[in-house]
Design a protein around this motif. Structure first.
Motif, mmCIF file in Angstrom:
data_model
loop_
_atom_site.group_PDB
_atom_site.id
_atom_site.type_symbol
_atom_site.label_atom_id
_atom_site.label_comp_id
_atom_site.label_asym_id
_atom_site.label_seq_id
_atom_site.Cartn_x
_atom_site.Cartn_y
_atom_site.Cartn_z
ATOM 1 N N ARG A 84 0.056 49.966 27.845
ATOM 2 C CA ARG A 84 -1.043 50.544 28.636
ATOM 3 C C ARG A 84 -1.626 49.493 29.573
ATOM 4 O O ARG A 84 -1.806 48.340 29.169
ATOM 5 C CB ARG A 84 -2.148 51.004 27.679
ATOM 6 N N HIS A 96 -13.822 49.557 32.651
ATOM 7 C CA HIS A 96 -15.137 50.198 32.791
ATOM 8 C C HIS A 96 -15.050 51.674 32.415
ATOM 9 O O HIS A 96 -13.962 52.179 32.152
ATOM 10 C CB HIS A 96 -15.634 50.052 34.233
ATOM 11 N N ARG A 109 -19.278 58.681 25.164
ATOM 12 C CA ARG A 109 -19.250 57.221 25.172
ATOM 13 C C ARG A 109 -20.536 56.629 25.736
ATOM 14 O O ARG A 109 -20.665 55.419 25.807
ATOM 15 C CB ARG A 109 -18.091 56.760 26.043
ATOM 16 N N MET A 115 -10.527 52.498 35.030
ATOM 17 C CA MET A 115 -9.907 52.309 33.705
ATOM 18 C C MET A 115 -9.216 50.946 33.627
ATOM 19 O O MET A 115 -9.322 50.249 32.622
ATOM 20 C CB MET A 115 -8.909 53.427 33.413
ATOM 21 N N VAL A 143 -16.180 62.967 33.269
ATOM 22 C CA VAL A 143 -15.655 63.108 31.907
ATOM 23 C C VAL A 143 -16.254 64.342 31.226
ATOM 24 O O VAL A 143 -15.538 65.120 30.591
ATOM 25 C CB VAL A 143 -15.923 61.831 31.082
ATOM 26 N N THR A 198 -10.403 61.958 25.525
ATOM 27 C CA THR A 198 -10.689 61.849 26.965
ATOM 28 C C THR A 198 -9.817 60.768 27.595
ATOM 29 O O THR A 198 -9.440 60.874 28.753
ATOM 30 C CB THR A 198 -12.193 61.580 27.218
ATOM 31 N N GLY A 199 -9.477 59.718 26.826
ATOM 32 C CA GLY A 199 -8.577 58.686 27.341
ATOM 33 C C GLY A 199 -7.230 59.300 27.713
ATOM 34 O O GLY A 199 -6.692 59.063 28.800
ATOM 35 N N LEU A 248 -7.585 61.515 30.774
ATOM 36 C CA LEU A 248 -7.709 60.729 32.011
ATOM 37 C C LEU A 248 -6.364 60.097 32.378
ATOM 38 O O LEU A 248 -5.992 60.061 33.554
ATOM 39 C CB LEU A 248 -8.792 59.657 31.858
ATOM 40 N N ARG A 249 -5.621 59.609 31.367
ATOM 41 C CA ARG A 249 -4.300 59.025 31.668
ATOM 42 C C ARG A 249 -3.364 60.093 32.253
ATOM 43 O O ARG A 249 -2.570 59.816 33.151
ATOM 44 C CB ARG A 249 -3.691 58.366 30.422
ATOM 45 N N GLN A 300 -23.698 61.125 28.201
ATOM 46 C CA GLN A 300 -22.614 62.049 27.817
ATOM 47 C C GLN A 300 -22.988 62.823 26.564
ATOM 48 O O GLN A 300 -22.699 64.020 26.442
ATOM 49 C CB GLN A 300 -21.307 61.281 27.571
ATOM 50 N N VAL A 325 -15.396 55.699 33.232
ATOM 51 C CA VAL A 325 -15.333 56.719 34.283
ATOM 52 C C VAL A 325 -16.692 57.437 34.275
ATOM 53 O O VAL A 325 -17.373 57.465 33.243
ATOM 54 C CB VAL A 325 -14.160 57.680 33.973
ATOM 55 N N GLY A 378 -13.094 59.587 21.610
ATOM 56 C CA GLY A 378 -13.367 58.834 22.845
ATOM 57 C C GLY A 378 -14.436 59.461 23.717
ATOM 58 O O GLY A 378 -14.685 59.007 24.827
ATOM 59 N N ARG A 406 -13.644 46.030 27.576
ATOM 60 C CA ARG A 406 -13.858 47.346 26.934
ATOM 61 C C ARG A 406 -14.755 47.200 25.707
ATOM 62 O O ARG A 406 -15.581 48.067 25.423
ATOM 63 C CB ARG A 406 -12.502 47.972 26.555
HETATM 64 P P1 AMP Z 1 -9.387 55.282 25.435
HETATM 65 O O1 AMP Z 1 -7.979 55.778 25.462
HETATM 66 O O2 AMP Z 1 -10.303 56.214 24.681
HETATM 67 O O3 AMP Z 1 -9.498 53.868 24.966
HETATM 68 O O4 AMP Z 1 -9.917 55.308 26.944
HETATM 69 C C1 AMP Z 1 -9.292 54.527 27.940
HETATM 70 C C2 AMP Z 1 -10.198 54.404 29.142
HETATM 71 O O5 AMP Z 1 -10.464 55.709 29.688
HETATM 72 C C3 AMP Z 1 -11.581 53.826 28.878
HETATM 73 O O6 AMP Z 1 -11.583 52.412 28.858
HETATM 74 C C4 AMP Z 1 -12.375 54.390 30.046
HETATM 75 O O7 AMP Z 1 -12.103 53.708 31.253
HETATM 76 C C5 AMP Z 1 -11.795 55.793 30.167
HETATM 77 N N1 AMP Z 1 -12.541 56.756 29.303
HETATM 78 C C6 AMP Z 1 -12.075 57.416 28.208
HETATM 79 N N2 AMP Z 1 -13.023 58.193 27.672
HETATM 80 C C7 AMP Z 1 -14.123 58.026 28.447
HETATM 81 C C8 AMP Z 1 -15.449 58.539 28.399
HETATM 82 N N3 AMP Z 1 -15.842 59.388 27.430
HETATM 83 N N4 AMP Z 1 -16.312 58.127 29.368
HETATM 84 C C9 AMP Z 1 -15.949 57.285 30.338
HETATM 85 N N5 AMP Z 1 -14.727 56.748 30.431
HETATM 86 C C10 AMP Z 1 -13.805 57.110 29.498
#
Ligand code: AMP
Length: 198
Positions: free
Chosen positions: A139, A57, A88, A53, A64, A31-32, A35-36, A92, A59, A85, A150
């Protein structure tokens, strides 16, 4: 096979998930990363997510879970997928249960990678140094301040998923403090014994 990787940021979920995805030929859904990609595309969801992000915090659960629900309906997820990811939060996890139940599917195993906070901060610093040395962009949430946030968010919102999945009999704990290859072997052992590996 439907598999979930659980663990704090920097625990090695992405690295191990990539290997398992190749080995079992199932897509890795991070999911990260999704979202990116949304942030990079400048989509409305991406614009909304970026500020959240960058502050370390989470999302919103609805956004998600919506992204994941749409993704797992695609053809390449038909024989399984692994989640890196997500979920979380407990909300969810409950949404995921409902999404899967609607499709008559279920989670096979949840792998929890355990790594202590000090090692996570050390890994972050190394990752930043290596990224810079390679001339790549770091990042925007990979700095000590946001990373500490985080970790806090992980403890408060994601760690409760450990007892949640343990109660369902799905949790397998992995010692993520070991070198990458040893972690990989432990995961292979667990998957080999859980009867989920195809
Ligand atoms: P990650 O790459 O998994 O470390 O995710 C990077 C950022 O994306 C996190 O710090 C959150 O802000 C957001 N994110 C990723 N996955 C989720 C999720 N399942 N729920 C909420 N926010 C998420």
């Amino acid at each position: 096979m439907i598999l979930i990787f659980l663990g704090p940021p920097g625990a090695g979920k992405g690295t191990q998930a990539r290997r398992i995805s190749e080995k079992y030929r199932i897509p890795q859904l991070s999911t990260g990363d999704m979202l990116r990609a949304a942030v990079a595309s400048g989509s409305p969801i991406g614009q909304q997510a970026k500020t959240v992000m960058d502050a370390g915090h989470l999302v919103s659960d609805e956004i998600v879970a919506g992204i994941v629900a749409e993704r797992i309906e695609q053809e390449d997820c038909a024989s399984g997928f692994l989640l890196d990811g997500f979920p979380r939060t407990l909300a969810q996890a409950e949404m995921l249960d409902r999404i899967l139940a609607d499709q008559d599917r279920h989670i096979d195993v949840v792998l929890a990678l355990n790594v202590d906070d000090k090692a996570l901060i050390d890994r972050l610093k190394t990752r930043v140094k290596e990224t810079l040395a390679a001339g790549k962009e770091v990042r925007s949430d990979d700095n000590v301040e946001t990373f500490s946030k985080r970790l806090e968010v992980y403890q408060a919102q994601t760690a409760p998923l450990v007892p949640f999945y343990a109660q369902k009999g799905l949790l397998r704990e992995i010692d993520g403090m070991q070198p990458i290859e040893a972690v990989a072997r432990e995961i292979d052992d667990v998957l080999g014994h859980s009867g989920t590996a195809q």
